[in-house]
Motif scaffolding. Structure first.
Motif, PDB file in Angstrom:
ATOM      1  N   PRO A   1       3.980 -19.806  -1.860  1.00  0.00           N
ATOM      2  CA  PRO A   1       3.357 -20.542  -2.881  1.00  0.00           C
ATOM      3  C   PRO A   1       3.434 -22.105  -2.652  1.00  0.00           C
ATOM      4  O   PRO A   1       4.418 -22.443  -1.789  1.00  0.00           O
ATOM      5  CB  PRO A   1       3.984 -20.000  -4.244  1.00  0.00           C
ATOM      6  N   PRO A   2       2.385 -22.923  -3.245  1.00  0.00           N
ATOM      7  CA  PRO A   2       2.616 -24.261  -3.014  1.00  0.00           C
ATOM      8  C   PRO A   2       3.809 -24.744  -3.487  1.00  0.00           C
ATOM      9  O   PRO A   2       4.757 -24.270  -4.395  1.00  0.00           O
ATOM     10  CB  PRO A   2       1.389 -24.848  -3.973  1.00  0.00           C
ATOM     11  N   PRO A   3       4.669 -25.748  -3.080  1.00  0.00           N
ATOM     12  CA  PRO A   3       5.750 -26.364  -3.399  1.00  0.00           C
ATOM     13  C   PRO A   3       5.609 -27.416  -4.671  1.00  0.00           C
ATOM     14  O   PRO A   3       5.961 -28.437  -4.756  1.00  0.00           O
ATOM     15  CB  PRO A   3       6.247 -27.083  -2.251  1.00  0.00           C
ATOM     16  N   LEU A   4       5.041 -26.654  -5.647  1.00  0.00           N
ATOM     17  CA  LEU A   4       4.695 -27.496  -6.852  1.00  0.00           C
ATOM     18  C   LEU A   4       5.189 -26.928  -7.999  1.00  0.00           C
ATOM     19  O   LEU A   4       5.028 -25.590  -8.137  1.00  0.00           O
ATOM     20  CB  LEU A   4       3.057 -27.769  -6.891  1.00  0.00           C
ATOM     21  N   GLN A   5       5.411 -27.726  -8.984  1.00  0.00           N
ATOM     22  CA  GLN A   5       5.951 -27.093 -10.405  1.00  0.00           C
ATOM     23  C   GLN A   5       5.214 -27.969 -11.543  1.00  0.00           C
ATOM     24  O   GLN A   5       5.279 -29.225 -11.289  1.00  0.00           O
ATOM     25  CB  GLN A   5       7.472 -27.333 -10.510  1.00  0.00           C
TER      26      GLN A   5
END
Length: 126
Positions: free
Chosen positions: A50-54
């Motif tokens: 998954p994208p490395p975003l939170q």
């Protein structure tokens, strides 16, 4: 009483009397299993990262909603249509989720937006 003729043999219980031979060993044919060709295990399934975003928060009204995203390059405010980390385009933002499209492979990612607490916790008596 007359002593036995061979007194030494008669009184010795451990003396071997006669030739003792071991029983013959049976020859049992051994059948070896047929050789089996080595088949390597299948490769592990590809795991999509998954994208490395939170998502750390939201901003704005329902008509023009934006989200704060924390990533490896810092925190960014993202709105619909913005490109993040040069590879993820914000498709849509609702109150419950953010939809990103990865530009390199056209894969869509849905990230859940955490709910904000509905009431503030107060100390009893205040």
């Amino acid at each position: 009483m007359r002593p036995l003729a061979n007194d030494d043999e008669a009184g010795n219980a451990f003396l071997a009397r006669g030739q003792v031979t071991a029983p013959p060993i049976k020859q049992v044919p051994v059948v070896a299993p047929a050789p089996v060709a080595y088949v390597p295990p299948p490769p592990p399934p590809a795991v999509e990262v998954p994208p490395p975003l939170q998502i750390i928060g939201t901003w704005g009204e329902e008509a023009n909603l934006a989200v704060f995203l924390a990533g490896p390059q810092g925190t960014v405010l993202a709105r619909s249509g913005d490109v993040i980390l040069s590879d993820y385009r914000v498709q849509s933002i609702t109150k419950r989720q953010l939809t990103l499209q990865q530009n390199s492979n056209q894969r869509s990612w849905n990230l859940a937006i955490p709910e904000a607490p509905s009431t503030l916790q107060t100390w009893p008596g205040k």
